[in-house]
Structures are given as structure tokens and as C-alpha cells.
Enzyme design. Structure first.
Site, PDB file in Angstrom:
ATOM      1  N   GLN A  40     -44.980  11.944  18.527  1.00 53.31           N
ATOM      2  CA  GLN A  40     -43.732  11.846  17.771  1.00 53.31           C
ATOM      3  C   GLN A  40     -44.038  11.513  16.325  1.00 53.31           C
ATOM      4  O   GLN A  40     -43.787  10.402  15.876  1.00 53.31           O
ATOM      5  CB  GLN A  40     -42.863  10.739  18.329  1.00 53.31           C
ATOM      6  CG  GLN A  40     -42.235  11.052  19.633  1.00 53.31           C
ATOM      7  CD  GLN A  40     -41.435   9.864  20.073  1.00 53.31           C
ATOM      8  OE1 GLN A  40     -40.636   9.326  19.315  1.00 53.31           O
ATOM      9  NE2 GLN A  40     -41.669   9.415  21.291  1.00 53.31           N
ATOM     10  N   GLN A  41     -44.568  12.461  15.647  1.00 56.63           N
ATOM     11  CA  GLN A  41     -44.952  12.185  14.272  1.00 56.63           C
ATOM     12  C   GLN A  41     -45.748  10.880  14.241  1.00 56.63           C
ATOM     13  O   GLN A  41     -45.634  10.078  13.338  1.00 56.63           O
ATOM     14  CB  GLN A  41     -43.710  12.033  13.372  1.00 56.63           C
ATOM     15  CG  GLN A  41     -42.822  13.253  13.354  1.00 56.63           C
ATOM     16  CD  GLN A  41     -43.510  14.441  12.694  1.00 56.63           C
ATOM     17  OE1 GLN A  41     -44.440  14.256  11.938  1.00 56.63           O
ATOM     18  NE2 GLN A  41     -43.065  15.648  13.032  1.00 56.63           N
ATOM     19  N   CYS A  42     -46.499  10.724  15.294  1.00 56.87           N
ATOM     20  CA  CYS A  42     -47.108   9.410  15.490  1.00 56.87           C
ATOM     21  C   CYS A  42     -48.492   9.394  14.888  1.00 56.87           C
ATOM     22  O   CYS A  42     -49.471   9.568  15.592  1.00 56.87           O
ATOM     23  CB  CYS A  42     -47.161   9.111  16.976  1.00 56.87           C
ATOM     24  SG  CYS A  42     -47.085   7.361  17.332  1.00 56.87           S
ATOM     25  N   THR A  43     -48.551   9.213  13.589  1.00 59.17           N
ATOM     26  CA  THR A  43     -49.880   9.201  13.002  1.00 59.17           C
ATOM     27  C   THR A  43     -50.460   7.803  12.999  1.00 59.17           C
ATOM     28  O   THR A  43     -51.552   7.576  12.537  1.00 59.17           O
ATOM     29  CB  THR A  43     -49.822   9.702  11.543  1.00 59.17           C
ATOM     30  OG1 THR A  43     -48.790   8.996  10.863  1.00 59.17           O
ATOM     31  CG2 THR A  43     -49.530  11.184  11.524  1.00 59.17           C
TER      32      THR A  43
END
Lengths: 219, 718
Positions: free
Chosen positions: B583-586
Site C-alpha cells: 500500500q504505497q508502503c515504502t
């Protein structure tokens, strides 16, 4: 009676030196006509100490299998005719004589002897493993392919610092344990004859003709 | 000493007799010499082309069938080239290594090697020999009679060495004639022979004389033989003894002496004005004098008067022949000297040892030949690439649209600080470069490409660019064997998954949450292999036929394993309200990427060694510690792990008929409509859901929801 001390198949540096001496003498007695093993003491930090060194057997000549010598050099260079000199003997060139050197070196990390060897043509050009394999007798390649103890690799010679071929030592202690320690595990193995026993096995892998007498402890 | 030898048929006239033919020297260059020359050239000499004094070594023949050689070793080269100023500095030898002075002309280019004036170089050396003869130097240092010349060109890029020896011999005109030649045993009586052997062995065993190859053999009248150095000539004359001129003969032939005798005869006749010279070709066996192998002979020598002129440049021969022809020799040592080759064999050795000792079924050829495409060069991409290299994979393509940012190097193991500067290098390019720095033999390529994503509509003017990108990606998938999906968004995984499903390529996904990871392999594609790329639009009937075939295939092999999207009930556009990974989990815990990457690489190795490859069924880890038949262990479908629990589990999921990426519906629609279909999926947010019936599914799911809400009021079963 209690636990016997199980030998793990290795030998100490001192035992190596003593056994090397024993092998040298045995070889001389059995094969006076072959090249002999020589102990080469090692220089460490400019101090020559006989306490460290290796055994060398050099200049073993081997007639190679007839080579249709595919010259790897560029034969494009148009060869001139040699100026005629009637005092020069015209020689037949023998490209098919190969020379082998064998060194037995002690491995401090594995605590076993390791065989290093190399072959080269008469002009010094080193032989590749595939060329060497052609020189070996058929029983030798059988051993190498079937045995899980033998693995030929190219490694840096620990003292000469250039690549030699070697039989990887990681299985040595296992089969030496079987060879020398098998019958009576409680008895101390005969360290003096370690190298002779070891060479009689390892030598076959590289086609080194090992006479049966080398096993004989009475010599 | 027999004055007139009994065995040979010597003519009565002194002038008759056949021409004395000498066996030429043969060279032997140990590869240590070339190594040393290479490092001298690289470290010290640079482009300096001045001649280098070197030392050759030889010993008397020690084998009845093989001649000895003029040998060059590493120590033949000077320790310090500045010792050029004192060429008389000689290496001390031993009984097996008689040092002989030589000179090396090593050129910097092949052209200058060929341009060397060999004739004048040879004559220059011959002149030195002549000068040494007249100056008395030979009596001091007799080995200089055998001085030699070596020309070479060392190609230090290819590690090949072209070289040519010359053993200069002064040419006598008329040539020396041989009056007689016989084995030494036959030339002496028993007493003389024994005494000679003893004297020779003494000479050979003394460290003072062992490496002196020319000497006088003095026969006292009482048959007592001694060996004397050449400078004792005058002293030997006084006693009126019989003298023989002896030398270490490298040659083994029974009818010819070796090359050193040539200049020796010239020396003796010039220096001591002798015409009839008796000589001893000393040879040994097992370190002792062998008088059967050694030869004794008598020659007639008359040197040209011209030689006595100090300006004279004598005629000489001596260039070594190669197979009877006048040609240089070449040796190639790349295999043992080229550091890149050494790195390759060392890396291979590691894997081979693994195979030899514990994993005999390891197929290194498969690993070396597999072509891997890594989509994403971030935390996962960098680490997967390194792990693949460790397994012996050599063909790696990295794809990324971004540039290296300042925050990257600490987490993304292929980048360094330098890559971030000046706006940052392109990640894909920097990553490929880094791989080559680590292991030069890797075939690494970096491609800058942004993966088009569904639900991210493109403006009309960019449509062509996006279309090109799709085609480019498709051809990359087609030209590789394994595709790793290592990007950081769900959407970017859709298109590659579709391409892999269509082309039946092995696809491995790794995805990270904040503290959990997923590594999985996609199942096989629904329609089997395509014979060519699927850019071709197909008609409906072909597609129907393929669907029917695939159902049969599915039936035989069991259900297909799922892809990354099969488990989802949402299309890949909705990444905001659902708690799936990516989830746009950078922001992730740093330990995750290496763990997941390592697992992804290990998973690939497992697939490649499985007989069914992409069709391999998914297995799960059982609590029973069984000795699996498969040497690599189980081949899972999905691995999910979490760091807070330090736990990991293996799961199996099957393909969903409503999958937006790999279902039959989607793949066949793609095959039918090609890029048009893809563009529609990209531009129209709900298209994929409609196509696969997910829209329907969600509607029916929400209709159930109400009922469940009612039921939760009950506190019946827990």
C-alpha cells in the site's frame, strides 16, 4: 574399558615432517630409478626453517597420447626458412613429451596433507586439466568420477603463489580414518606411515605410479 | 688415454671427417617467468623498453631419452631492474641450475616486436661472446659462452606472450669436423673411468663448482683425473698432462654433442691456438656421472682469421626453431592470470564444492543459463540480484524508472553514496554497473522503464509512449525465463503478471508490508504456451479452442496455482481501503527486504530443479521432519512471514476464475485484443472488475453483509 580416544584422521605438523622423511626413504629404496622426493624447506619472513616445508617430486616425464597438436598459437605468421647452417642438427621436435611435478603440502586448516600437481609441455607451456586428464591412465579417471572423495580444482600453491591443480582436502581425514584407523580404533594409528598410506590412495587418482611396496610397513 | 680410438673409423688424413653437428638448445619457460615479467611491466617498467638482463638455467642431461633445457623461471628476471647498471651481477645457482647470462628485449607493441632487427640483435650477442673470449672474461665466468637472447611481446590485456629465443653460436667457416665420437666408457680403461667419475662427482657436489658448466679434465700420467677451472689452463700446461675439455651437455643424443660445445670449441681454438680438440660431453643419471651416456670426441677446428680483428662482427646462427620452422612461440595464460577469469573459477568452485559435498543434484548449468528479469531495483531488486549471483546466475536484467535517492544506499545494497550525487544516477543503470563491479563476468543490463498501471489513466498525448512501454515490457518478458516482481505498488504488478501468465513464464513475487512479507511463485498460465509473442490479435474461435484445451490441461495437472492477484477480491486499483501489502508502503522494517529477497532466490532455485518447473504443485511445510526426497526440500507456493512473531508459514492458493490478472477470461481477452485491451484496462478504472465479474461478486458479497450484521448480535457460538 572407558572411552577410547577416536582418531579423527588428521596428523600434526611434526608428524607430517617425520612421515615425509619416511616416505622419501621408502621411495628411494623401492624406486631408485625414478625421480626422488625432495624436502623443500620454506622461507617465512626470510627465515629458513626446516620445520616447515613440502615434499617435491619433479620432472616426471610422461609420453602423452598422440596429439594431433591443434596449435593454439597463431600460425598466420609466415614462417621463413631457416638459414642453412650445416653444423646445426635438424632435430625431430617432440611435442608429445609432458613433464609433471608433484608437491605434497601440509594444510594447516584441514590438518592433512594435500597433493598439488601440474603438468607442462617441453617448452614450459602449462597443461590444462583436460589435457592432463588425457595423460592419466583409465583407472584413474574411473576413480575420479566414481569416488566422492576426489575433487580436482585449481588453487593457489601456498608457497609458490601460482595456480596448481590439487585434490581438495576436505574428505581426506574421513577416508584416512577408515584406511589407517579402521581395525583397532583404540590403538594409536601409525603416524609414521601416514603419508605412504595416503599417497598410495591419492596417487592413483592422478596416475602416479605407486608401487605396492609402499604399503609394506616392514620396509 | 687412447690416442687413436679403436671404435671409430677415423680416416688417416687429419682433414677428413664429417661435419660436426650440434644439437640446438631447447627453451623451457616456466609460467612463473611470465607472471613476474607481467608484474615488472605493470608495476615498475611501464613503457620502458630498455633491454633487461636475465638469467637462464640449465643442467647436464640427466635422462637417456630426454634432453635438458635452457629454463627460465620467475627468478630469471632481476629482482630490481635498476641493477641494470651491473650486468655482471649473477644469480648463484646450484648443481641443477647453472646460471647463464641472457638479455631480454621486451617490446610494448606487436608491431615493434615484429619490427625488431633479429639479425643485428643476434650478431650483437655473438660479438659480446667474441669479446669475452679475447678479454679473458670466459675464463672467469665460463657460462657467458652460452649467453642467450630473448625477444618478447607481452599482451597484458589478453595475457598472451609471444617470444623467441636465440642461442648465439659463432659460425665457423669451414665448419668444425668430427674425427671421432664415442661413449666415454669406451674411451678409457677401467681405472681412468673410475677416476673420471669420481672427479666429476666431486666437482658436481661442491657448491663452489657445481654450477660451473665448462672445465678442464686433467689426466695425470698416473691415471689420476682431476677437474680444473678454465683459468687453470696455464698451470695445467706445465705438467704436460693430457687435457680434455669438458662441459655440461644438456643433450641426450648418442651421436651429437649439445649446443654449448659450439662456442666452447671456438673459444679453445682462439684463446689457446689449438686445432685438434678433445672434448667431454658430460651427462649424468640420478645425480651421478654416467660415462655411458657421456661422450668423448675429437674435433678439428680452424677459426676464421677475421675474428681476431676487434671490429669484427662474427657470423652467427641460433634462433630457436618452432617445429622445424623459423617462427616465434606464443603462450596464453589468461586462464591462470586474468583476474576476471580467476574470479569466475573461484565463484564456480564454491558452487561445485557445494554440489560435490552435499547437493549432487545441483544443476549449475541451468543456473548459469537462466535469464532473469527483475522488475524494480529497490530494496528487493538489489538484494534479489545479489542472491542470484551467489547462486551462479549470470544473466540479470534490472528494470526501474527512478533515480538513486539519498536515502537509498543504506537499504538498497547495490548503491553507494556516489550514485546519489548530481540528482542521482538512473537506478537500473547504477544497479547493473554495481553488479559488474562485484563480479565482472555477470551479464547485467539496466533498463529505464516505467511499468504502465491499470487505473492510472494516461492523457492522450502520452498514449503512444505508454503503448511503447507496454510493448517493450512485453518483449522483455518474452526474452527472459524468470520474472521477479519486486516493485513497490500493487498496480505495477498487474501488467507483468498478465504477460507472464500469457507466455507461461516463471514469475516470482515479493511484497513487503511494514513488518511482514510475502514471497510467492505464480502458477502456470491458463492457456498453455504460446508459440510466438501474443501481440497478434487473435480471432474468437482460436481463443475458444485454447480455452477448451486449457480446461483439459487443468484437469490433467490439477488446479493451477494462483498468482499475486488471485487472492484478492478487489481489482488492482483500489489500494487505499484494503489492508493488503504494497500500500504505497515504502516504509518497512529493514530486515524484511533481505529476508524476502533471499527466499525469492531460493524459491527460484527450487523451481528450476523441480521436474515440473512452473507446473510444480505447491507444498507446505509439515511439522514432521521428514527427509524429503527432494534434495532442495519442499517447493512452497507462498511464504508469508512476520518479524514481530519471527514466524513464517507456507501456504497454497489456487487460481481464481475471477482473477484480474491471470484468469482465462483476462488472458484470452488480451490475446484477442492485444494492446487495445491493455490500454482500456489502464484508462478505465472499473473495466477489469467488470470483465471478470468481480463487480458482480462484490455486489453479492455486500448483500450478504446485512445478514451477518444481524447475526453478530447473538452471542451463541464463539
Amino acid at each position: 574399558m572407558g572411552g577410547h580416544c577416536l582418531w579423527d584422521g588428521t596428523l600434526s605438523p611434526n608428524d607430517f615432517i617425520a612421515s615425509a622423511d619416511d616416505l622419501t626413504k621408502k621411495w628411494m629404496a623401492i624406486n631408485p630409478n625414478l625421480p626422488q622426493w625432495t624436502w623443500i624447506p620454506c622461507q617465512r619472513m626470510d627465515v629458513s626453517c626446516n620445520a616447515e616445508g613440502y615434499l617435491a617430486l619433479e620432472n616426471m616425464y610422461q609420453l602423452s597420447a598422440s596429439e594431433v597438436n591443434a596449435p593454439t598459437d597463431d600460425e598466420n605468421y609466415s614462417a621463413e626458412e631457416a638459414p642453412f647452417d650445416n653444423a646445426t642438427l635438424i632435430q625431430s621436435y617432440n611435442d608429445d613429451m609432458h613433464i609433471y611435478d608433484f608437491h605434497i603440502v601440509y594444510s594447516f586448516s584441514y590438518q592433512v596433507p594435500v597433493l598439488y600437481f601440474r603438468g607442462y609441455r617441453c617448452d614450459g607451456h602449462p597443461l590444462h586439466l583436460c589435457d592432463i586428464e588425457k595423460d592419466l591412465p583409465p583407472y584413474s579417471s574411473k576413480i575420479r568420477n566414481e569416488s566422492k572423495w576426489t575433487f580436482m580444482t585449481q588453487e593457489e600453491h601456498p608457497y609458490l603463489c601460482c595456480p596448481w591443480y590439487t585434490l581438495h582436502p576436505c574428505g581426506t581425514s574421513d577416508w584416512m580414518k577408515l584406511l589407517l584407523g579402521g581395525d583397532l580404533p583404540s590403538k594409536n594409528p601409525d603416524m609414521l606411515h601416514y603419508l605412504s598410506a595416503w599417497l598410495s590412495v591419492v596417487g592413483q587418482t592422478v596416475g602416479l605410479r605407486i608401487p605396492l611396496e609402499l604399503h609394506d610397513k616392514s620396509i | 688415454m687412447a690416442e687413436s680410438p679403436s671404435t671409430s673409423s677415423s680416416p688417416s688424413s687429419e682433414r677428413a671427417g664429417k661435419i660436426l653437428q650440434f644439437a640446438p638448445f631447447q627453451s623451457l619457460v616456466d609460467d612463473g617467468f611470465w607472471r613476474r615479467l607481467s608484474s615488472l611491466k605493470l608495476d615498475t617498467l611501464g613503457i620502458d623498453q630498455s633491454p633487461i638482463p636475465i638469467t637462464g638455467f640449465y643442467a647436464p642431461c640427466s635422462h637417456a631419452q630426454v634432453s635438458n633445457h635452457m629454463t627460465l623461471l620467475a627468478e630469471s628476471l632481476p629482482h630490481d631492474p635498476s641493477l641494470r647498471s651491473s650486468p655482471t651481477e649473477m644469480t648463484r645457482g646450484n648443481r641443477n641450475k647453472c646460471p647463464v647470462p641472457g638479455i631480454l628485449y621486451n617490446t610494448n607493441t606487436l608491431e615493434s616486436f615484429h619490427a625488431l632487427d633479429r639479425e643485428s640483435l643476434l650478431k650483437a650477442e655473438a660479438k659480446k661472446i667474441l669479446e669475452d673470449i679475447f678479454s679473458g672474461k670466459v675464463e672467469e665466468d665460463s657460462a657467458s659462452l652460452s649467453r642467450f637472447l630473448l625477444i618478447s611481446f607481452a599482451d597484458l590485456k589478453k595475457w598472451s606472450f609471444r617470444y623467441w629465443f636465440a642461442f648465439p653460436a659463432l659460425v665457423l667457416d669451414p665448419p668444425a669436423t668430427l674425427l671421432n665420437l664415442q661413449p666415454a666408457l669406451e674411451a678409457f680403461n677401467l681405472e681412468e673411468a673410475e677416476s673420471l667419475s669420481a672427479a666429476c662427482n666431486e666437482w658436481r657436489n661442491s657448491s663452489l663448482t657445481a654450477d660451473i658448466p665448462f672445465f678442464l679434465v686433467s689426466f695425470a700420467s698416473s691415471s689420476h683425473v682431476t677437474l680444473r677451472p678454465l683459468k687453470d689452463w696455464e698451470a695445467c700446461q706445465v705438467d704436460g698432462q693430457k687435457l680434455l675439455f669438458g662441459f655440461y651437455d644438456p643433450c641426450h643424443l648418442p651421436n651429437n654433442p649439445g649446443w654449448p660445445l659450439r662456442n666452447f670449441l671456438a673459444f679453445i681454438s682462439l684463446r689457446w691456438n689449438m686445432e685438434k680438440i678433445c672434448f667431454l660431453c658430460y651427462r649424468e643419471k640420478h645425480g651421478l656421472a654416467d660415462l655411458g651416456l657421456s661422450l668423448v670426441g675429437e674435433a678439428l677446428v680452424s677459426p676464421p682469421q677475421a675474428w681476431r680483428d676487434p671490429q669484427c662482427v662474427p657470423k652467427a646462427v641460433g634462433w630457436e626453431l618452432k617445429r622445424g620452422k623459423l617462427a616465434y612461440r606464443t603462450i596464453n595464460l589468461a586462464e591462470s592470470m586474468d583476474p576476471e577469469r580467476l574470479a569466475v573459477s573461484a565463484a564456480d568452485l564454491n558452487l561445485k564444492l557445494m554440489r560435490w559435498r552435499t547437493l549432487p543434484s545441483l544443476n549449475l548449468n541451468v543456473l548459469a543459463g537462466v535469464r532473469c528479469l527483475l522488475l524494480g531495483a529497490g530494496t528487493l531488486g538489489c538484494q534479489v540480484a545479489r542472491m542470484l549471483m551467489a547462486w551462479g546466475v549470470r544473466k540479470i536484467t534490472l528494470l526501474d524508472s527512478g533515480r538513486v535517492a539519498m536515502s537509498n544506499p543504506v537499504r538498497q545494497s547495490l548503491y553507494t553514496f556516489e550514485d546519489c550525487l548530481n540528482g542521482g544516477d538512473l537506478k537500473a543503470v547504477a544497479a547493473a554497473r554495481s553488479l559488474k563491479h562485484i563480479f565482472p563476468a555477470v551479464e547485467a543490463e539496466g533498463i529505464k522503464l516505467a511499468i504502465p498501471m491499470p487505473g492510472h489513466p494516461v492523457p492522450a498525448h502520452e498514449a503512444d509512449g505508454v503503448l511503447d512501454d507496454c510493448k517493450h515490457l512485453q518483449s522483455l518478458v518474452a526474452s527472459h525465463d524468470v520474472i521477479f516482481l519486486l516493485t513497490d505498488t500493487r498496480e505495477s504488478r498487474w501488467l507483468p503478471t498478465l504477460f507472464c501468465a500469457n507466455l507461461n513464464k516463471i514469475a516470482i513475487t515479493a511484497a513487503l508490508g511494514f513488518d511482514s512479507y510475502l514471497v510467492m511463485r505464480h502458477g502456470a498460465g491458463p492457456l498453455g504456451c504460446m508459440s510466438d509473442s501474443s501481440n497478434k490479435v487473435e480471432d474468437m474461435s482460436t481463443v475458444v479452442a485454447q480455452v477448451e484445451t486449457s480446461l483439459t490441461i487443468g484437469g490433467d495437472k490439477g488446479q493451477r496455482l494462483g498468482c499475486y492477484f488471485c487472492n484478492d477480491v478487489v481489482a488492482p486499483i483500489d489500494s487505499t481501503s484494503n489492508r493488503t501489502l504494497d500500500q504505497q508502503c515504502t516504509v518497512t522494517r529493514p530486515g524484511l527486504a533481505p529476508i524476502a529477497s533471499a527466499l525469492a532466490a531460493e524459491l527460484l532455485v527450487g523451481i528450476l530443479h523441480h521436474p515440473n518447473r512452473i507446473h510444480a504443485p505447491g507444498e507446505i511445510a509439515t511439522s514432521i521432519m521428514s527427509n524429503s526426497e527432494q534434495p532442495f526440500g519442499i517447493l512452497p507456493h507462498q511464504i508469508r512471514g512476520s518479524i514481530p512473531q519471527f514466524s513464517q508459514m507456507t501456504l497454497v492458493g489456487y487460481s481464481s476464475n475471477s482473477c484480474t490478472a491471470c484468469s482465462t477470461t483476462v488472458v484470452s481477452e488480451y490475446r484477442r485484443r492485444g494492446m487495445e485491451f491493455i490500454l482500456q484496462a489502464i484508462n478505465q478504472p472499473t473495466y477489469l472488475e467488470d470483465l471478470t465479474g468481480l463487480t458482480e461478486l462484490m455486489k453479492s458479497a455486500s448483500s450478504f453483509k446485512l445478514d451477518w450484521d444481524n447475526e453478530t448480535d447473538d452471542d451463541a457460538d464463539v
